[in-house]
Scaffold this active site. Structure first.
Site, PDB file in Angstrom:
ATOM      1  N   HIS A   1     -32.975  35.081  19.961  1.00 48.85           N
ATOM      2  CA  HIS A   1     -34.186  34.634  20.644  1.00 48.85           C
ATOM      3  C   HIS A   1     -34.440  33.171  20.287  1.00 48.85           C
ATOM      4  CE1 HIS A   1     -35.597  35.884  16.709  1.00 48.85           C
ATOM      5  NE2 HIS A   1     -36.801  35.373  16.919  1.00 48.85           N
TER       6      HIS A   1
ATOM      7  N   ASP B   1     -36.299  29.294  13.810  1.00 52.21           N
ATOM      8  CA  ASP B   1     -35.524  29.725  12.637  1.00 52.21           C
ATOM      9  C   ASP B   1     -34.252  30.474  13.030  1.00 52.21           C
ATOM     10  OD1 ASP B   1     -37.381  31.737  13.489  1.00 52.21           O
ATOM     11  OD2 ASP B   1     -37.095  32.828  11.622  1.00 52.21           O
TER      12      ASP B   1
ATOM     13  N   HIS C   1     -40.473  41.343  20.832  1.00 51.10           N
ATOM     14  CA  HIS C   1     -40.861  40.349  19.814  1.00 51.10           C
ATOM     15  C   HIS C   1     -41.708  39.221  20.404  1.00 51.10           C
ATOM     16  CE1 HIS C   1     -40.740  38.117  16.139  1.00 51.10           C
ATOM     17  NE2 HIS C   1     -40.068  37.123  16.650  1.00 51.10           N
TER      18      HIS C   1
ATOM     19  N   ASP D   1     -35.302  39.698  15.962  1.00 50.88           N
ATOM     20  CA  ASP D   1     -36.617  40.139  15.493  1.00 50.88           C
ATOM     21  C   ASP D   1     -37.171  41.178  16.467  1.00 50.88           C
ATOM     22  OD1 ASP D   1     -35.998  38.123  13.781  1.00 50.88           O
ATOM     23  OD2 ASP D   1     -37.794  36.922  14.146  1.00 50.88           O
TER      24      ASP D   1
END
Lengths: 322, 322
Positions: free
Chosen positions: B62, B66, B141, B212
């Site tokens: 995604h 990070d 997410h 995530d």
């Protein structure tokens, strides 16, 4: 004033040198400024006492990735750590375009404002920060690129004793209050303002940090009265000759010869091509850069290393302290 | 098949954990694939035997920084090192927009092509690489986010001895040639093709690497027959309760309970909030995540660390080897 090198490699990181970034801290101040921000700068900062929460301004010399790809991550992490104070970003217009493009395409929402300052405007109009004023000079590197001249603002004051005596102000505690900048009433009932009797105790410290640049003489005006020049020495002459191009960079010889012509007392070289390694006997070696520069410059010469700290003391001399 | 964790921290790097990246290498192959590429991934790669020159594909789960802010630097460095082979980039459409925005605004010219593949298209149509095939599942997410199921392609062959016997093919060196896939003429003058007599010696290894995700059950279909699930466990339940939000993430308990329900044999947790530290006695600690997960999952549980290497062997078992 402390200079802390966070990255000293040109183009790509190596095992011992990250890409460009340099932190400047004024004496006793917790605020600091960052010059260039290559990828991994936030990781390097974790190896220092500096915190992004106290960062006042970031100066980017030019838009090449090894000088700015660490910026989005640094900003994102500062925001996640709760920063709310606006941050000044100085650089070519391309830096603003880059940051806006990254924040838009990656949905990055910062909890603080970015105050963009176009480096081109600082050629004639210095920017005043808490502890320093900053001017720029345009360099030559294919893309828009700048050198930043950083001058300390708060120089200790001495008293203009001659004037006090000439005006018959009696020596005593009142002199100390004037030196601290207070406004006082003297024995004769006169209102005296400290500002009228204070003199700077010394000239302000001044350093120039340059971006990538193949024409050192462009630095001549901005280097007048500079205590230190920090400049790239990406290659030695032998490697430029072998490559057939300087790729818009300076050799150790060229920047050292400029520093000599300009009468600079102190020169710090950085941004070394990864081909120059540090272990003894290797070819080419970082010591080749050192030797080539020394052949052209008689002042104090230092080669930057990652996490090295230099102190520019009040006597205008540069010492390596870490 | 080797999994090499290059970053295991959520959101921001710490002194011991960089932000997300995971390398997958097929047995004996020099080509490898990268899943996520947080800032500093190229620096982490210098601590491994892997080279960006041999990277076949990058999968981004995604668009959060990070997980992708290391991509421009990795590409730039590969190009400077002379890479000319096209590189496959798989991810949500936003990844393509991000990379195009960065290359445009920073004047990044790569010496190789990027082949963008929209992760959404791989939900139904697997992508075939040299050594693996890859399917995706959509996760939850906030932003478009995927899990990647990676299955090995080249499983050793065994001979279909029953068929050989039934057809009266005499045992001997000819059987060995058929097993290697050759076409041969047997004693009776028949032309026999190895492809007709080869059987896979075992089921292919299969692992799922998730981005995530706050809804583990979305992984149920793609985790069927998976040997290993690699999934974030950003928080423990206690911290989610204290924060009042899971921020779109899973707790150790939630993902462990899913793995138990799904009948998974092996679970690797990663992407830990920086608040969980590793030194003994600290609170909250990485061991809290471990303990919470173990309370809900009876299979083999491992917690990722930076530079840890896990081997998924031909017997489908996962071993930590570095």
């Amino acid at each position: 004033m402390q200079l802390r090198f966070l990255g000293t490699s040109a183009g790509v990181p190596t095992r011992t040198r990250n890409v460009s970034a340099l932190a400047l801290t004024a004496e006793g101040q917790r605020r600091w400024t960052l010059i260039d921000c290559g990828e991994g700068t936030q990781q390097q900062l974790m190896r220092t006492p500096l915190s992004a929460a106290r960062l006042e301004a970031v100066f980017i010399t030019h838009i090449h990735g090894d000088h700015c790809y660490g910026l989005p991550g640094l900003l994102a992490s500062a925001s996640m750590a709760g920063r709310q104070t606006a941050l000044i970003i100085v650089g070519p217009q391309a830096v603003r375009d880059y940051l806006e493009a990254v924040t838009t395409t990656t949905g990055l929402h910062l909890g603080f404002d970015l105050i963009h300052v176009d480096a081109a405007t600082l050629v004639d109009n210095p920017l005043t920060l808490s502890d320093i004023t900053v001017r720029t000079a345009r360099l030559s590197h294919g893309v828009e690129c700048y050198a930043y001249a950083l001058e300390e603002r708060h120089v200790e004051a001495s008293l203009n004793v001659e004037r006090l005596k000439a005006e018959g102000v009696t020596p005593g505690p009142l002199w100390g209050r004037l030196q601290r900048g207070e406004t006082v009433i003297d024995e004769q009932g006169r209102q005296l303002s400290g500002a009228d009797y204070r003199l700077p105790a010394r000239t302000p410290r001044r350093l120039v940090v340059a971006g990538d640049n193949d024409t050192p003489d462009l630095l001549a005006p901005i280097c007048q009265d500079a205590d230190v020049l920090v400049h790239e020495a990406t290659y030695t002459e032998a490697v430029i000759e072998q490559r057939g191009t300087d790729n818009g960079h300076s050799s150790a010889a060229r920047i050292a010869a400029f520093a000599e012509r300009a009468g600079l007392a102190q020169l710090v070289l950085t941004h070394f091509s990864p081909r120059y390694v540090s272990h003894p006997g290797a070819t080419p070696s970082i010591s080749d850069i050192d030797a080539e520069a020394r052949a052209h410059f008689g002042g104090a010469l230092m080669l930057a290393e990652d996490l090295a700290v230099f102190d520019l003391s009040r006597d205008h001399r540069l010492y390596r302290c870490e």
